[in-house]
Design an enzyme around this catalytic site. Structure first.
Site: not given
Ligand code: G6P
Length: 614
Positions: A2, A27, A75, A101-102, A487, A491, A494, A510, A609
């Site tokens: 948010c 956000r 969000w 926000n929260g 990772e 990606k 996501e 396994h 994010k």
């Molecule tokens: C969310 C974002 C990710 C990020 C994660 C941790 O899931 O979409 O890209 O890696 O949060 O966020 P931070 O700001 O703590 O690295």
């Protein structure tokens, strides 16, 4: 999670708020809304499901006049993303409107109490409960809004960054925070407020970061006042922002994610600047140097993080154990904070977070602090909550990362961890001088090697098209390349919504090997450092089952080239530095597949994010 924005001054508030919401859309983007008080003291609230652009359409024929307003991009936590659940929320009398926000954890009990007193609710959000509670307190105690907010916040369990408008006080915004970020911009006869500084930077570089349990009284034509929820007056600490507008724009790129992938040669140079000194052949991380003894005496290091930052943490574990010989554990913050972990006074906890606001990581830090551990933060956002909650740390200095899928922040986190591992190792004399110098020298070559990889972007774009049919992917790697496999898979998931799993290559037998057939693309990071021959055997196992292999190989490797279906070459480097190079083609692969599939790359569905809720 948010984004909130506010404005009070002489300008048209709506335009500033909408622009601010666009900056904060990373956000959350499932609904958006705005509240404005016009010159006739009417409090107008417009809100709708969907992105900020929908709000603009929706409000285009409405009265959006006024020089005071608040706005929100959501969000969803409590309540689906619907028009009714979008913020701002009115109080019962519709005299107050609030954005939040929260999470208000005790909202259900409070809601029942308010319903018993005759209050009715338009939404299923926790936010509406808080604004109703504030109005209830204001009415029964006959207090001003500030006091009512103060009293209400003392009853709240949870996290909040809030801003409230009161149609009976059209020259004031009341804002408060606990565990969710809030920045106030101080301009000439105007104030701004936002979840981060990005909506503010084009108007002023003077900001005040609100601390937990502080309430700001932002009044037109008057100095900013801050009091805590226990009524202690605080002097606002004005700080200068070091952020430029161009860092917040896409430039010639179609997406922020692509811009950020391409920025990595520069961002890693920025991250090393002033830290790697090849004249004296040393690494100078001030956050380490100032607390060297802590690291030298540490019995154990615990790395805690979420998402992509957790993957960086795994690479940190490999490097710290290899070079500095200190035992390392890597923990998901969300598990660590609740699983009653053993934390000792001579432990160091390293918290990694791009945003510096991730609620679970913040809570993990608080737990570690209570147990007496020394906390070292690796954050990107300067002045963020995590950066402020740690004892020491190191910024990644890559500038704002706006694409929801992390790219340049990840490689910089890895680089900081490598610099830290080598610094500890040198100080402990756990690494031979020559070995140290060779890695240091190689590190300085990484930005140019990234530039070489970026030149093959067009090829990766072309061959990405082949894989858009796939509904599953497997990513394999060993050693330092195992976290890169995780990772790479993250990606792809996501942003393209293709299911992908990262696995340690040797673990394939396994379980995942059962999934391999001619339809299954398998990305193998098969660079020549580390356990190369063993990874080659893994590729053979996949080919024997007709899997399609996309291999990331070291330049000149003819063995894997003959085995794999597709190859992406990266320049040779030291084993511990391979993640900095191998990440780039995997980011590009995910990006192009998502673009061809028509996905919203910068704002993938359901994600945000900055995850400020647990
Ligand atoms: C969310 C974002 C990710 C990020 C994660 C941790 O899931 O979409 O890209 O890696 O949060 O966020 P931070 O700001 O703590 O690295």
């Amino acid at each position: 999670m948010c984004g909130i924005v506010g404005y009070i001054g002489n300008k048209d508030a709506y335009q500033i708020l909408i622009k601010g919401l666009h900056r904060l859309e990373y956000r959350g983007y499932d609904s958006a809304g705005v509240a404005l008080i016009n010159k006739n003291k009417q409090l107008n609230v417009y809100k709708t499901k969907g992105k900020v652009a929908y709000l603009e359409d929706f409000a285009s024929d409405k009265d959006t006049s006024g020089t005071i307003g608040i706005a929100h991009t959501r969000w969803a936590t409590h309540g689906e993303p619907t028009n009714a659940n979008a913020h701002p929320h009115y109080s019962q009398s519709e005299k107050l409107a609030m954005i939040h926000n929260g999470i208000i954890e005790n909202y259900a009990v409070l809601k029942e109490q308010l319903i018993a007193k005759g209050y009715t609710f338009q939404s299923s959000t926790d936010t509406e409960v808080l604004i109703q509670l504030i109005e209830f307190i204001k009415t029964i105690h006959k207090t001003d809004l500030f006091t009512a907010v103060q009293m209400a916040l003392n009853q709240i369990v949870g996290a909040y960054a809030i801003a409230i408008l009161d149609k009976e006080n059209p020259d004031t915004i009341i804002a408060a925070r606990k565990s969710s970020p809030l920045v106030i911009g101080v301009g000439e006869d105007e104030y701004f407020l936002a979840s981060d500084a990005t909506p503010i930077i084009e108007y002023t570089n003077k900001v005040v970061y609100l601390n937990d349990e502080e309430i700001a009284i932002i009044k037109r034509g008057e100095p900013l006042k801050i009091k805590t929820i226990s009524n202690i007056e605080k002097t606002p600490q004005i700080q200068q922002l070091e952020l430029s507008l161009s860092q917040l724009e896409k430039g010639n790129y179609n997406h922020f994610m692509l811009k950020e992938i391409f920025e990595q040669a520069k961002s890693l140079t920025d991250c090393m600047r002033g830290r790697i000194n090849t004249d004296v052949n040393n690494i100078a991380l001030s956050g380490f140097i100032d607390h060297k003894e802590k690291f030298l005496n540490a019995k154990r290091i615990i790395i805690t993080a979420c998402g992509t930052s957790w993957h960086a943490g795994l690479i940190g574990m490999y490097a710290i154990e290899e070079f500095a010989r200190i035992p390392v554990e890597v923990e998901y913050s969300s598990e660590f904070r609740y699983r009653k972990p053993v934390i000792n006074k001579d432990d160091i906890v390293i918290a990694i977070s791009q945003s510096g606001e991730t609620a679970d990581t913040l809570a993990a830090i608080e737990l570690a602090k209570k147990n007496g551990a020394f906390i070292f933060g690796i954050c990107n956002v300067v002045g963020s909550s995590i950066a402020r909650a740690t004892d020491s740390g190191c910024y990644t200095h890559v500038g704002p990362e706006i694409g929801v899928a992390s790219t340049k922040a990840f490689t910089a986190q890895v680089l900081v961890l490598l610099m830290l591992a080598l610094s500890i190792a040198k100080e402990k004399k756990a690494i031979e001088e020559n070995h140290f110098l060779n890695i240091l020298h190689e590190m300085t070559l990484i930005p140019d090697k990234i530039k070489t990889i970026l030149k093959i972007n067009d090829n990766i774009e072309k061959f990405s098209q082949i894989f858009t049919y796939a509904s599953n992917f497997i990513y394999l790697g060993r050693g330092y390349n195992y976290p890169i496999a995780l990772e790479g898979a993250l990606k792809l998931k996501e942003i393209s919504y293709i299911h992908a799993e990262g696995y340690p290559a040797a673990e394939m037998k396994h379980g995942p090997i059962a999934l391999i057939n001619a339809e299954m693309p398998v990305v193998v990071i098969a660079t020549n450092a580390g356990m190369y021959e063993k990874v080659v055997s893994n590729i053979q196992e996949i080919k024997a089952r007709k899997g399609k292999v996309i291999a990331i190989i070291t330049e000149g490797d003819e063995v894997v080239r003959k085995l794999a279906d597709y190859c992406i070459q990266i320049p040779e480097t030291k084993e511990c530095l391979v993640p900095l190079l191998a990440s780039i083609p995997l980011q590009l692969l995910a990006y192009h597949i998502a673009v061809v599939k028509g996905c919203d790359v910068d704002q993938p569905r359901n994600l945000a994010k900055s995850v400020t809720v647990e």
